[in-house]
Design a protein around this motif. Sequence first.
Motif, short mmCIF file in Angstrom:
data_model
loop_
_atom_site.label_atom_id
_atom_site.label_comp_id
_atom_site.label_asym_id
_atom_site.label_seq_id
_atom_site.Cartn_x
_atom_site.Cartn_y
_atom_site.Cartn_z
N SER A 1 65.11 80.91 52.08
CA SER A 1 63.65 80.94 52.21
C SER A 1 63.05 79.60 51.80
CB SER A 1 63.06 82.06 51.36
OG SER A 1 63.43 83.32 51.86
N LYS B 1 60.62 84.95 55.89
CA LYS B 1 60.87 86.39 55.83
C LYS B 1 62.19 86.74 56.50
CE LYS B 1 58.76 90.88 56.90
NZ LYS B 1 59.86 91.45 57.71
N LYS C 1 55.08 85.35 53.35
CA LYS C 1 54.33 84.17 53.77
C LYS C 1 52.85 84.29 53.42
CE LYS C 1 53.33 85.68 58.52
NZ LYS C 1 53.48 85.35 59.95
N ASP C 2 52.39 85.50 53.13
CA ASP C 2 50.98 85.71 52.80
C ASP C 2 50.72 85.71 51.29
OD1 ASP C 2 50.23 85.98 55.51
OD2 ASP C 2 50.93 88.06 55.51
N LYS C 3 51.77 85.56 50.51
CA LYS C 3 51.61 85.53 49.06
C LYS C 3 51.20 84.14 48.60
CE LYS C 3 55.06 89.15 48.22
NZ LYS C 3 56.35 89.50 47.57
N THR D 1 52.81 93.27 51.18
CA THR D 1 52.41 91.92 51.57
C THR D 1 53.62 91.10 52.00
OG1 THR D 1 50.62 91.99 49.95
CG2 THR D 1 51.22 89.84 50.83
N GLU D 2 53.52 90.48 53.17
CA GLU D 2 54.61 89.63 53.63
C GLU D 2 54.71 88.40 52.74
OE1 GLU D 2 55.18 88.47 57.62
OE2 GLU D 2 54.74 90.43 58.45
N ASP E 1 65.05 89.12 54.96
CA ASP E 1 65.45 90.36 55.65
C ASP E 1 66.95 90.39 55.91
OD1 ASP E 1 62.86 91.22 55.64
OD2 ASP E 1 62.45 90.71 57.74
N ASP F 1 57.75 81.91 59.74
CA ASP F 1 58.31 83.25 60.00
C ASP F 1 59.75 83.35 59.49
OD1 ASP F 1 55.97 84.15 61.15
OD2 ASP F 1 56.62 83.75 63.20
#
Length: 209
Positions: A27, A79, A5-7, A2-3, A83, A76
């Motif tokens: 972040s 992430k 941003k989707d948590k 799961t990315e 990364d 975006d």
Amino acid sequence: MTEIKDKSLETFFTELASKAPTPGGGSAAAVMGAQSAALTSMVCNLTIGKPKFAEVEADMQALLEKSEALRVKLTDMIKADVDVFNRLMATYGLPKETDEQKAVRSAAIQEALKEATEVPLTCALACREAIDLSRLAAEKGNPGVISDAGVAAMAGYGALKSAALNVYINAGSLKDRDFAEAKLAALESLLQGSEVAAEEIYRIVKTKL
């Protein structure tokens, strides 16, 4: 996987509070910036379509397009920060037994540090835009939700200053000082006048409450 941003917010904050190196301040800066853009969009959405605000309809529509694009960009970047930090940490784990390995490792670290300087600088640029966009929301938005435009300005300013710290820490470790100084100069240009701008927007909002 799961990315980030989707948590859920709870999951993100739990991870932010943990011993894990990511997510971290970079972040968090992107999250604050995305919140700023989202709040500007909120003011737009609660202004557009209301007859008594017809004279600013076109302005609010144009602003909404910009704030929504910015919100996606900053989301975006949550992430992107994770990364680039992970890539940087990976370079520190490269072998360093021989002189050749040490040279390869050092070069890899420096390249990763350049990217780790670029990412928060890009975030800072987006956050400065978020501050600027909140001004129009404060000036022309629905007075019933004008306080949200003020929060957008404050969130954008906090995000900008936070992203700046990540530029500083990574640029400080760069051996390529020409590159580092160029990025720091770009950052200072973004920071210049940002506090004044945020405070002006805050005062504009406060006078309407």
